[in-house]
Scaffold this active site. Structure first.
Site, PDB file in Angstrom:
ATOM      1  N   THR B 520     -43.268  41.864 -46.248  1.00 30.32           N
ATOM      2  CA  THR B 520     -44.004  42.997 -45.691  1.00 30.32           C
ATOM      3  C   THR B 520     -45.438  42.566 -45.365  1.00 30.32           C
ATOM      4  O   THR B 520     -46.331  43.386 -45.234  1.00 30.32           O
ATOM      5  CB  THR B 520     -43.906  44.174 -46.683  1.00 30.32           C
ATOM      6  OG1 THR B 520     -42.523  44.383 -46.962  1.00 30.32           O
ATOM      7  CG2 THR B 520     -44.464  45.465 -46.128  1.00 30.32           C
ATOM      8  N   HIS B 521     -45.642  41.251 -45.259  1.00 29.50           N
ATOM      9  CA  HIS B 521     -46.981  40.725 -44.997  1.00 29.50           C
ATOM     10  C   HIS B 521     -47.264  40.682 -43.502  1.00 29.50           C
ATOM     11  O   HIS B 521     -47.217  39.628 -42.875  1.00 29.50           O
ATOM     12  CB  HIS B 521     -47.123  39.333 -45.616  1.00 29.50           C
ATOM     13  CG  HIS B 521     -46.748  39.295 -47.073  1.00 29.50           C
ATOM     14  ND1 HIS B 521     -46.360  38.166 -47.727  1.00 29.50           N
ATOM     15  CD2 HIS B 521     -46.701  40.293 -48.004  1.00 29.50           C
ATOM     16  CE1 HIS B 521     -46.094  38.449 -49.003  1.00 29.50           C
ATOM     17  NE2 HIS B 521     -46.280  39.733 -49.184  1.00 29.50           N
ATOM     18  N   LEU B 522     -47.559  41.842 -42.955  1.00 26.70           N
ATOM     19  CA  LEU B 522     -47.907  41.949 -41.541  1.00 26.70           C
ATOM     20  C   LEU B 522     -49.432  41.919 -41.428  1.00 26.70           C
ATOM     21  O   LEU B 522     -50.133  42.519 -42.241  1.00 26.70           O
ATOM     22  CB  LEU B 522     -47.353  43.255 -40.961  1.00 26.70           C
ATOM     23  CG  LEU B 522     -45.837  43.406 -41.079  1.00 26.70           C
ATOM     24  CD1 LEU B 522     -45.404  44.828 -40.765  1.00 26.70           C
ATOM     25  CD2 LEU B 522     -45.137  42.448 -40.129  1.00 26.70           C
TER      26      LEU B 522
END
Lengths: 246, 594
Positions: B520-522
């Site tokens: 979820t590392h956007l």
């Protein structure tokens, strides 16, 4: 930390569990299940027999014919064998029927506004306008219709080898169904079957924790402070959210 | 018509880590602060109480704590020539919803940053020359240095109660032979807590990487190795490796979260109000478009309300910050064809590779045991810790075993070639569930001219507003780096003498797969920098164009890091808050001349 922190629900739970077995019940899990769906079974004795009460369930969503297919299919996807009970005995068919009454099954957890592009590349994820209820209804009708058209017996009356061939054809997309992509139907069926084999029994599957016992998952124990560093088999059998012990 | 509420000093949009940090800092400065959180109120009790939370189906599989896509999602396409389609089911990334945001369900890997990654373009140009960076790669410097941020990293670790082992403290080596990371930058203090125990999988990684001559270290973890009380008086209990970490509320009060570590302190102050179920539609601007007057939101009853404020903090998830700026007309939208505009540019992700090793029954990895931040890692191939010259790609990757706990519905992995069903699947699952480990190459991801965010022309949210559109695909540099890293990881796996391994790396021409979970590392889309022509925010996370709007979060990263982003997100938020407190409030206006 104090031994009597007021908000230590885990310790509270364990203390209550010791006194309440075998009549523990729990509140709703937030999945929208009605009260009847979460009434606890009596807790099992320490040696849970592999025989379960999965056969007694009356489906609410599936018709008799659909449920016969579902029971036959789950029993091939995760069969009973020398390792122990399979998905049918674990109650996976019952579990799937119960799931059909949740927001998940009506697509309420997904973005379902159009336009839809059913032919999109798989890398773009799920793009059908069908929800799980519709996929089951259309998918099962398609398979049953195909069996009839081939002049075969209904799916649930076929031999295990014949059933496996049908399931493999669905998995590969070789069996073309009219209203739903075979692969989409198969992957939903397989995913839900695994859920029914491995979920906490509070959801209606994994009866007697048969799925967990076969692979060594300890369920809701959730405290491994003394085990984190040890290269040893974890010796304790699973427990469930309701406090059942396998 | 919107009802107008009483004006406050500051309104904060979103109550995850950045919203909570800003709320604490701004209330300490004496401001009247209102935080608007679109999701429900939720907390350790009752939402994370034992045993109800130990439920894989409800949390990992039905994804109870994640973004409610039925109301709002994004659309995704691979190139500007494609038609974007909605992200209909959660897959590649899992943003949060509700009080605590993704900070409630995260894992807890709590890094700082490798200093060169804050000055990525300058560093690569200096060491390898300008031509080493591909022409369409748009990496930039953050505009802030590690030395400037160090006090804020230090404080954030104290707030989070982070466990770990320093390598150097004020220049003195303290971590040799104790699990410190020789590649880590200097620190002003040790970690607040000692490292967590290492699970068997992490021990195996430690042994294999040592044997290969690498430099294994204990992952810095925001899961507590012991009891802890943070500077705000918030108390945490020791992590017991329950294995229900990522995707769950921590029932043990052991995983740092806005709910556990900051909210209890905010509840004590009269100048803070948290409104849940308050969905912000836009930031309102005055006629000059250079000043925000507040925000408009929808409450739980569907009423449209206007909340006036002197200061607006956009503290939503990465892509929601970008979307709110686009919907509100803050900053010039990015145009990839002309390569102009700033809002939406430099959208980047994480370049993951995974290798799994399967063992005989005498190796008990017991994968149900785990903690989200726990593990052993190496940085020998992270950042610029090795010579990139011969390899011809930009970016590095830490590698690790980070056993967060894997459960049987979603967490079963079998050796390659195992059927997906039937007795053979069942036997393999029984044989391997407790005898396997998973390693990741958590690769940095670079930014490119063609990967960006804008508003979708077709699809809308539940309130009738355009969804955000991602235009994103893997580039040649990404795939070459991934293959290099996965090769190294495979050799580490082989050094463990497993029965078999499974390699999950990227293939040439592979497209971004939205259905497969990655991280979820956007990052990016509202990036910080030194030049208003190429960044939406200045080095204090203040909008260049609208000076009373600040935008903390990974949306400010000009490219992705090798490490997990939360540590840098938290430090930058404290850095920005300090600039607001010490400079902006005394003299409201741009903190950097454009």
């Amino acid at each position: 930390m104090s031994e009597h922190v007021p908000d230590n629900p885990r310790r509270d739970f364990l203390r209550k569990t010791l006194t309440l077995i075998p009549v523990v019940t729990v509140a709703s899990t937030g999945l929208g299940l009605g009260a009847s769906a979460v009434i606890a079974e009596p807790a099992r004795s320490p040696n849970v027999p592999e025989k379960t009460d999965a056969a007694q369930y009356q489906p609410a969503f599936f018709t008799v014919d659909e449920y016969a297919f579902l029971q036959a299919a789950v029993s091939r996807l995760i069969p009973a064998d020398e390792l122990g009970a399979g998905a049918l005995e674990a109650g996976a068919a019952e579990y799937i029927d119960r799931q059909m009454g949740t927001p998940y099954a009506s697509g309420a957890l997904w973005y379902m506004q159009g336009p839809f592009d059913a032919d999109a590349a798989p890398e773009l994820g799920y793009q059908l306008q069908l929800n799980p209820q519709q996929i089951y209804r259309l998918g099962i009708a398609g398979v049953l219709g195909w069996c009839r058209a081939q002049g075969n017996k209904p799916f649930h009356e076929q031999s295990a080898a014949q059933q496996d061939r049908v399931l493999a054809a669905l998995e590969a997309g070789d069996l073309v169904l009219q209203d739903v992509p075979a692969k989409a139907f198969f992957s939903l069926l397989l995913q839900n079957t695994r859920e029914g084999f491995f979920c906490d029994p509070v959801h209606g599957g994994n009866k007697g924790m048969v799925g967990w016992k076969q692979i060594g998952f300890p369920g809701a124990r959730a405290d491994f402070m003394d085990w984190a560093e040890r290269n040893e088999r974890y010796p304790f059998p699973p427990v469930s959210i309701r406090g059942e012990r396998a | 018509m919107a009802n107008t509420l009483k004006k406050v000093d500051a309104v904060i949009v979103g109550f995850g880590w950045t919203g909570a940090i800003m709320a604490k800092e701004l209330t300490e400065a004496g401001l009247q602060v209102v935080a608007l959180e679109r999701g429900p109120m939720q907390d350790t009790y009752p939402d994370g109480s034992y045993p109800q939370v130990i439920d894989e189906l409800t949390y990992s599989v039905r994804k109870k704590l994640f973004l409610d896509l039925s109301k709002e999602t994004v659309t995704i396409r691979h190139t500007v020539n494609d038609v974007a389609l909605p992200y209909r089911q959660l897959g590649a990334f899992l943003p949060g919803k509700g009080v605590g945001g993704a900070g409630l369900h995260w894992s807890g890997v709590h890094f700082r940053v490798d200093p060169i990654e804050l000055r990525m373009r300058s560093h690569y140009e200096e060491r390898y020359g300008k031509s080493f960076i591909p022409q369409d790669m748009t990496i930039q410097d953050f505009g802030v240095t590690y030395e400037e941020l160090e006090p804020y990293f230090d404080f954030a670790e104290k707030v989070f109660g982070t466990s770990g082992q320093a390598w150097t403290v004020k220049g003195e080596v303290v971590g040799r032979g104790k699990g410190g990371n020789p590649y880590a930058p200097d620190r002003s203090n040790p970690f607040p807590l000692v490292s967590q125990k290492n699970v068997v999988s992490a021990q195996l990684f430690q042994q294999a990487t040592s044997a290969l001559g690498y430099h294994p270290y204990n992952l810095p973890s925001a899961n507590t190795s012991g009891p802890y009380t943070n500077p705000y008086g918030a108390q945490m209990g020791p992590c017991n490796f329950c294995g229900f970490c990522s995707g769950y509320v921590c029932y043990m009060y052991s995983k740092a979260s806005p709910n556990v570590n900051i909210l209890p302190a905010l509840r004590q102050v009269p100048n803070f109000e948290l409104r849940a179920n308050a969905h912000v539609l836009r930031v309102n601007l005055d006629d000059s478009k250079q000043r925000a007057t507040g925000v408009t939101y929808i409450d739980a009853q569907g009423r449209e309300l206007e909340q006036p404020a002197e200061l607006v903090i956009l503290a939503a998830f990465q892509f929601n910050n970008v979307r709110l700026m686009l919907l509100s007309g803050i900053g010039k939208p990015y145009d990839p064809v002309k390569n102009e505009g700033v809002v939406g540019r430099n959208f980047a992700y994480q370049n993951m590779g995974t290798v799994k090793a399967f063992f005989d029954k005498d190796v008990h990895t017991n994968n149900f045991i785990g903690a989200g931040g726990n593990g052993v890692a190496i940085d020998d191939f992270n950042a610029d810790n090795f010579d990139h010259g011969p390899h011809g790609f930009v970016g590095g990757s830490p590698m690790w075993v980070n056993q967060a706990g894997s459960r049987p519905i979603a967490g079963v992995a079998n050796p390659p070639g195992t059927p997906a069903w039937g007795s053979a699947w069942k036997k393999a699952t029984a044989d391997y569930y407790t005898h396997q480990l998973s390693m990741d190459a958590h690769g940095a991801h670079q930014s490119y001219r063609g990967n960006y965010l804008d508003l979708d022309p077709t699809y809308r949210d539940a309130y009738g507003l355009p969804l955000l559109r991602m235009t994103f695909d893997w580039q040649d540099n990404d795939i070459r780096m991934n293959q290099f890293m996965v090769d190294k990881l495979s050799k580490i796996a082989q050094a463990m003498n497993p029965k078999s391994i499974a390699v999950l790396g990227k293939q040439v021409k592979e497209h971004f797969n939205t259905a497969s979970y990655q991280t979820t590392h956007l990052n990016g889309g509202a990036i910080m920098g030194t030049d208003p022509a190429t960044s939406a925010l200045n080095r204090y996370l203040q909008c260049w164009d609208v000076h009373n709007v600040f935008v903390p979060g990974a949306s400010a990263f000009p490219q992705g890091l090798g490490y997990n982003p939360t540590g840098l997100v938290a430090a930058l938020t404290y850095w920005s808050a300090r600039a607001i407190r010490e400079q902006y409030l005394k003299n409201p206006g741009p903190l950097v001349a454009a």
